[in-house]
Design a protein around this motif. Sequence first.
Motif, PDB file in Angstrom:
ATOM      1  N   GLY A  15      25.441 103.480  49.828  1.00 37.48           N
ATOM      2  CA  GLY A  15      24.252 104.308  49.843  1.00 37.48           C
ATOM      3  C   GLY A  15      23.499 104.165  51.146  1.00 37.48           C
ATOM      4  N   LEU A  16      22.252 104.580  51.131  1.00 40.25           N
ATOM      5  CA  LEU A  16      21.367 104.487  52.292  1.00 40.25           C
ATOM      6  C   LEU A  16      20.279 103.459  52.001  1.00 40.25           C
ATOM      7  N   GLU A  17      19.979 102.587  52.993  1.00 38.83           N
ATOM      8  CA  GLU A  17      18.955 101.561  52.835  1.00 38.83           C
ATOM      9  C   GLU A  17      17.688 101.981  53.566  1.00 38.83           C
ATOM     10  N   LEU A  18      16.595 102.021  52.818  1.00 38.50           N
ATOM     11  CA  LEU A  18      15.286 102.281  53.401  1.00 38.50           C
ATOM     12  C   LEU A  18      14.541 100.963  53.553  1.00 38.50           C
ATOM     13  N   VAL A  19      13.837 100.773  54.650  1.00 40.84           N
ATOM     14  CA  VAL A  19      13.085  99.545  54.927  1.00 40.84           C
ATOM     15  C   VAL A  19      11.606  99.894  55.027  1.00 40.84           C
ATOM     16  N   LEU A  20      10.798  99.308  54.119  1.00 39.29           N
ATOM     17  CA  LEU A  20       9.353  99.518  54.134  1.00 39.29           C
ATOM     18  C   LEU A  20       8.713  98.288  54.774  1.00 39.29           C
ATOM     19  N   LYS A  21       7.878  98.496  55.799  1.00 39.60           N
ATOM     20  CA  LYS A  21       7.305  97.386  56.570  1.00 39.60           C
ATOM     21  C   LYS A  21       5.776  97.492  56.582  1.00 39.60           C
ATOM     22  N   LEU A  22       5.143  96.271  56.562  1.00 37.27           N
ATOM     23  CA  LEU A  22       3.693  96.174  56.702  1.00 37.27           C
ATOM     24  C   LEU A  22       3.378  95.631  58.093  1.00 37.27           C
ATOM     25  N   ASP A  23       2.186  95.961  58.595  1.00 36.01           N
ATOM     26  CA  ASP A  23       1.799  95.418  59.911  1.00 36.01           C
ATOM     27  C   ASP A  23       1.198  94.030  59.798  1.00 36.01           C
ATOM     28  N   ALA A  24       0.969  93.593  58.549  1.00 39.72           N
ATOM     29  CA  ALA A  24       0.467  92.232  58.313  1.00 39.72           C
ATOM     30  C   ALA A  24       0.908  91.810  56.915  1.00 39.72           C
ATOM     31  N   PRO A  25       1.025  90.486  56.655  1.00 39.53           N
ATOM     32  CA  PRO A  25       1.444  90.035  55.331  1.00 39.53           C
ATOM     33  C   PRO A  25       0.530  90.595  54.242  1.00 39.53           C
ATOM     34  N   ALA A  26       1.128  90.891  53.096  1.00 38.21           N
ATOM     35  CA  ALA A  26       0.365  91.462  51.982  1.00 38.21           C
ATOM     36  C   ALA A  26      -0.631  90.444  51.470  1.00 38.21           C
ATOM     37  N   GLU A  27      -1.875  90.847  51.247  1.00 37.19           N
ATOM     38  CA  GLU A  27      -2.914  89.959  50.747  1.00 37.19           C
ATOM     39  C   GLU A  27      -2.873  89.871  49.229  1.00 37.19           C
ATOM     40  N   PHE A  28      -2.236  90.823  48.565  1.00 42.07           N
ATOM     41  CA  PHE A  28      -2.109  90.817  47.112  1.00 42.07           C
ATOM     42  C   PHE A  28      -0.865  91.651  46.759  1.00 42.07           C
ATOM     43  N   PRO A  29      -0.296  91.449  45.612  1.00 44.94           N
ATOM     44  CA  PRO A  29       0.907  92.206  45.227  1.00 44.94           C
ATOM     45  C   PRO A  29       0.552  93.680  44.949  1.00 44.94           C
ATOM     46  N   PHE A  30       1.492  94.557  45.293  1.00 44.52           N
ATOM     47  CA  PHE A  30       1.286  95.987  45.026  1.00 44.52           C
ATOM     48  C   PHE A  30       2.657  96.676  44.933  1.00 44.52           C
ATOM     49  N   ILE A  31       2.645  97.892  44.441  1.00 41.83           N
ATOM     50  CA  ILE A  31       3.868  98.706  44.333  1.00 41.83           C
ATOM     51  C   ILE A  31       3.718  99.943  45.223  1.00 41.83           C
ATOM     52  N   ALA A  32       4.729 100.141  46.094  1.00 43.14           N
ATOM     53  CA  ALA A  32       4.810 101.366  46.897  1.00 43.14           C
ATOM     54  C   ALA A  32       5.878 102.261  46.259  1.00 43.14           C
ATOM     55  N   GLN A  33       5.524 103.452  45.958  1.00 38.82           N
ATOM     56  CA  GLN A  33       6.460 104.369  45.295  1.00 38.82           C
ATOM     57  C   GLN A  33       7.091 105.312  46.317  1.00 38.82           C
ATOM     58  N   VAL A  34       8.450 105.210  46.437  1.00 33.87           N
ATOM     59  CA  VAL A  34       9.208 106.068  47.359  1.00 33.87           C
ATOM     60  C   VAL A  34       9.729 107.268  46.568  1.00 33.87           C
ATOM     61  N   SER A  85       9.928 109.755  51.216  1.00 34.87           N
ATOM     62  CA  SER A  85       8.535 109.540  51.630  1.00 34.87           C
ATOM     63  C   SER A  85       7.861 108.586  50.650  1.00 34.87           C
ATOM     64  N   VAL A  86       6.834 107.882  51.134  1.00 29.32           N
ATOM     65  CA  VAL A  86       6.038 107.008  50.275  1.00 29.32           C
ATOM     66  C   VAL A  86       4.855 107.831  49.773  1.00 29.32           C
ATOM     67  N   ASN A  87       4.847 108.080  48.463  1.00 30.60           N
ATOM     68  CA  ASN A  87       3.812 108.998  47.971  1.00 30.60           C
ATOM     69  C   ASN A  87       2.614 108.294  47.342  1.00 30.60           C
ATOM     70  N   SER A  88       2.755 106.972  47.067  1.00 30.22           N
ATOM     71  CA  SER A  88       1.589 106.268  46.517  1.00 30.22           C
ATOM     72  C   SER A  88       1.747 104.760  46.701  1.00 30.22           C
ATOM     73  N   VAL A  89       0.592 104.047  46.747  1.00 30.18           N
ATOM     74  CA  VAL A  89       0.543 102.576  46.823  1.00 30.18           C
ATOM     75  C   VAL A  89      -0.440 102.102  45.754  1.00 30.18           C
ATOM     76  N   THR A  90       0.032 101.240  44.842  1.00 25.84           N
ATOM     77  CA  THR A  90      -0.793 100.826  43.698  1.00 25.84           C
ATOM     78  C   THR A  90      -0.867  99.303  43.637  1.00 25.84           C
ATOM     79  N   PRO A  91      -2.111  98.675  43.764  1.00 23.42           N
ATOM     80  CA  PRO A  91      -2.236  97.209  43.644  1.00 23.42           C
ATOM     81  C   PRO A  91      -1.857  96.760  42.236  1.00 23.42           C
TER      82      PRO A  91
END
Length: 514
Positions: A15-34, A85-91
């Motif tokens: 398949g195809l691998e998508l890589v989601l990156k933050l510019d700084a370490p996450a301060e709390f857990p969350f879900i990014a929906q692709v 595309s990333v359509n939402s980010v939920t803590p």
Amino acid sequence: MDADRTEAREGLGAGLELVLKLDAPAEFPFIAQVELTGVDATAGSDFTPPIIPVTFDKDDLRQHATVNIVDDPMDEPYRETFVASVNSVTPLDPQAVPNIINAAGSIPLTVIDDDNAFSVTAAPGPEGGAVILTIRQKYDSETEEVISAIPGAGSATPGIDFEPWNKYAHIPPGAMETTIAIGLLRDPVPEDDETFPIALAHMGSGTATFDPAQVTGTIRDETEREIPVRIAYNQGTVRMEYSGHTFTQDFHHPDMNGTLTRHIGGTRMTLSQSNGADLELRRVCAEGTDFAGIAEGIPGLSAADIGAGNRTGWRGDFVVDGIQFDYAMFEQPDGSYSGYGRQRGNIDGATVLTRHGYRVIPLVEEEPEVERLPTKEPAAQLPPEAVRDAVARAVARDLGMSPEDVGPYLSTSLGPDMTRGDGDSARAVVVEIWLDADGQPLAADRAAARALRPGLWRGARRGQAFALPARHRRRRDHRTSRHAGRRNGRARRGLHGRPGRCVKQSGYRCRTRA
């Protein structure tokens, strides 16, 4: 968001691998929906899943999402596209204050199809020609496709009637069609058309389908049925030169029967003689032939007698023990052929030249005498008035009326002469009821319309059908005709509504006049 690659081919299992990156370490857990959105690719049949939840734990900097490529057996456009595309980010911590900015851009992704659907047709060919297969793929591709055709045995025999080996063809990138020719072999035997099966295969990956899965090659027999002929020879001469001396002597071949076979295509014929020799002839240009020189050694024949003046003719040749035999003939207006034969060579040190003329005369079987039945004179024409009165009685009986009420609406005419053509015999008597534009019956003189009986004809607006009252309706084919009178006179009746709309409940046919 990045991707390790943006294209994936069906059937490779990767398949195809998508890589989601933050510019700084996450301060709390969350879900990014692709979210995967199809452009011309379809979720579920080309890629899965349509939604990929990606969980980031505290202090995570990156996570991966895998896009699965579906290996379906359907032939599709070579490249199909969808967008990630990333359509939402939920803590995940309800107490956390959202401070995540979704800056991930959309990434176009491509599925490369590895399946092929081919349609195949097979054009018959004549003996000595070829069966031509035309293979067309549903979608073009960016790779070369290789097709093989595998002929098999049928009523035609491999190696005798057609070339038995496999044939291959290539469809280059961007093209959609190719052809394969299977060579057909000649034979001199008249026979019915013969067939053989041809299987097809695709030399490549993925699923390939052929419609139909197997085609039939047809060989059109190139040999017509043989024609019996009589071969009549003229007196010829043989000239021998030996040690400076020349000898000339007359000779005469005995006449014989044979057969002439014309081959389809108009380029070959075979003259089979009763002595077992077959002379193969081919169509040639006769211009430049020295007919006068040839005729000099044939007693009693002129250049015109052996074919001079013809632009085309039939010629053949063969060699036996160093002796060259050649012969030619030319078609005459009566269907026969006239020509000449020559033999040239060296026999025991002597130079020999023989020349003779001949005719090939088709033998036409006479048709046997067959007794003919005596012709019977047609009966007299039935009076149209009698037919009209018979139809009036039948219509009145069906409608519960009197013949006197129906009669004024019956128009009578004579049909075409169906036998001798003299205009007086075997004329059909046609009885019809005409309706006006409003569906009302016209009097026989086509005057103003008036109803036969109130409620009998129910008028309707233009374009609608007309019907009889329920008590008069019948399930009867509107094309049914009733015949009356003698063998040479007939009446027909029926009812049509408006043009193109027939009232099937009744057995009567009417025509509409405006």
